[in-house]
Write a protein that holds these residues in place. Structure first.
Motif, short mmCIF file in Angstrom:
data_model
loop_
_atom_site.label_atom_id
_atom_site.label_comp_id
_atom_site.label_asym_id
_atom_site.label_seq_id
_atom_site.Cartn_x
_atom_site.Cartn_y
_atom_site.Cartn_z
N GLY A 41 0.79 -1.39 0.06
CA GLY A 41 0.02 0.13 0.14
C GLY A 41 0.80 1.15 -0.04
O GLY A 41 0.63 2.26 -0.65
N SER A 54 -6.70 1.93 -3.79
CA SER A 54 -8.41 1.41 -3.48
C SER A 54 -8.67 0.05 -3.53
O SER A 54 -9.36 -0.38 -2.86
N GLN A 57 -7.36 -1.49 -0.81
CA GLN A 57 -8.11 -1.77 0.39
C GLN A 57 -9.28 -2.53 0.48
O GLN A 57 -9.80 -3.03 1.33
N LYS A 60 -8.21 -5.80 1.58
CA LYS A 60 -7.96 -6.00 2.88
C LYS A 60 -9.40 -6.00 3.45
O LYS A 60 -9.66 -6.95 4.55
N GLU A 61 -10.48 -5.26 2.95
CA GLU A 61 -11.86 -5.84 3.52
C GLU A 61 -12.47 -6.97 3.26
O GLU A 61 -13.13 -7.41 4.06
#
Length: 356
Positions: A41, A54, A57, A60-61
């Motif tokens: 990141g 993005s 991310q 990761k979610e």
């Protein structure tokens, strides 16, 4: 299982060195993965790759969601395995033929005669593994797709010269129209769709197509920037859309649930489902080719025979299904997920067969 075996299986009677080694390996792997994602990141932010950042991310979610699912399954496994249902209810909608001794083993857990557990501990463990394999393969598959797509784009034509960017000469226009809209028979919907379907297998986007679409875009949006880098813009657009197809949306989880429900012995659901991504891919490819053909037809209709001018190519949402281009993106998202689902399910079944 006897009382001595049950006692030996408890954590309190497990050697401390075994616990320490297992925890060390699990924590080390988890921390290494977390640090890798963290530095990845930072690298993307340093290179100002906001769209890919993005997408990271979003990954990761997705991993956090998988971890939460794992937590819920682990926390509720005792409650789930203690639920008993009539044995007759477990004899319908089976994915495979069941031996009678399996039912007898399950009946030992329930106190009421004729009842069996809703879900055995082994079945719950296999479901746990299936969800994780599905999520992992989907993440890897999406990452590989964007890497291969970026490599292909890097080998294609990059930044064009100002003359080829701003002005689409009559020769370029004629070539674009000749390839896509020549002949009155191309105006027939059936013929244009068949042609679009076949063209996706060979030279789906030719050089003249690229030059026409590039010039139309720049003339419409950046007429004062002859040095506009259209290739770089496409790369950014692909990266931006990529974050929307990473992860497993709610409707994809619903698809998994429906598959688990309909995966009944004798229906061969997995076999027929394998053709679904291919079918959708052909539909999406034909639709995109047909859109280019329609743009060429509209450009041909706007030409004047006496003057040389850039074609009036006007991309619009009206060329897409229900005037919604995002439907194509959702279909591509589903195709990517379906491919990863097939691969993940294959590895999961293979693992189960090896254990058996």
């Amino acid at each position: 299982m006897g009382e001595e075996e049950a006692a030996a299986a408890k954590l309190a009677f497990t050697p401390t060195w075994v616990l320490a080694i297992v925890c060390l390996v699990i924590v080390s792997i988890s921390l290494a993965a977390e640090r890798f994602l963290h530095y990845l990141g930072k690298c993307l932010k340093h290179k100002k790759q906001k769209a890919l950042f993005s997408a990271l991310q979003r990954l990761k979610e997705e991993l956090m969601l998988l971890g939460f699912i794992s937590f819920v399954l682990s926390l509720s496994q005792g409650f789930i395995t203690s639920i008993c249902i009539p044995e007759t209810s477990t004899g319908i909608m089976l994915p495979c033929k069941r031996d009678n001794h399996i039912v007898a083993e399950g009946a030992k857990i329930c106190k009421k005669k004729g009842d069996v557990p809703l879900l055995s501990l082994e079945a719950l463990h296999q479901l746990h593994i299936f969800i994780f394999v599905l999520g992992l393969v989907h993440v890897v598959f999406c990452a590989a797709t964007i890497l291969f797509g970026g490599a292909k784009q890097a080998n294609s034509e990059g930044k064009g010269t100002p003359s080829s960017i701003v002005v689409l000469h009559r020769s370029h226009q004629d070539e674009f129209v000749r390839e896509r809209a020549k002949g009155s028979w191309m105006k027939l919907a059936v013929v244009s769709w068949i042609t679009a379907f076949l063209k996706q297998f060979h030279d789906s986007v030719s050089k003249s197509d690229y030059e026409a679409l590039r010039s139309a875009f720049i003339v419409m949006h950046y007429p004062q920037k002859p040095d506009f880098d259209f290739h770089k813009y496409m790369i950014r657009a692909v990266e931006h859309e990529f974050k929307r197809v990473v992860g497993i949306s709610w409707y994809l989880w619903l698809f998994v649930i429906v598959f688990l429900l309909l995966n009944i012995n004798g229906w061969h659901t997995y076999f027929w489902l394998a053709f679904l991504p291919l079918f959708l891919l052909l539909i999406v490819g034909a639709k995109l080719e047909h859109i280019i053909t329609r743009l060429a037809q509209e450009a041909a209709a706007s030409l004047s025979k006496d003057t040389e001018e850039a074609p009036k190519i006007k991309p619009s949402k009206g060329h897409f299904w229900f005037h919604k281009p995002e439907l194509v993106l959702h279909m591509i998202h589903f195709i990517l997920f379906q491919n990863s689902f097939e691969i993940g399910f294959f590895f999961w079944v293979l693992k189960g067969s090896v254990r058996a």
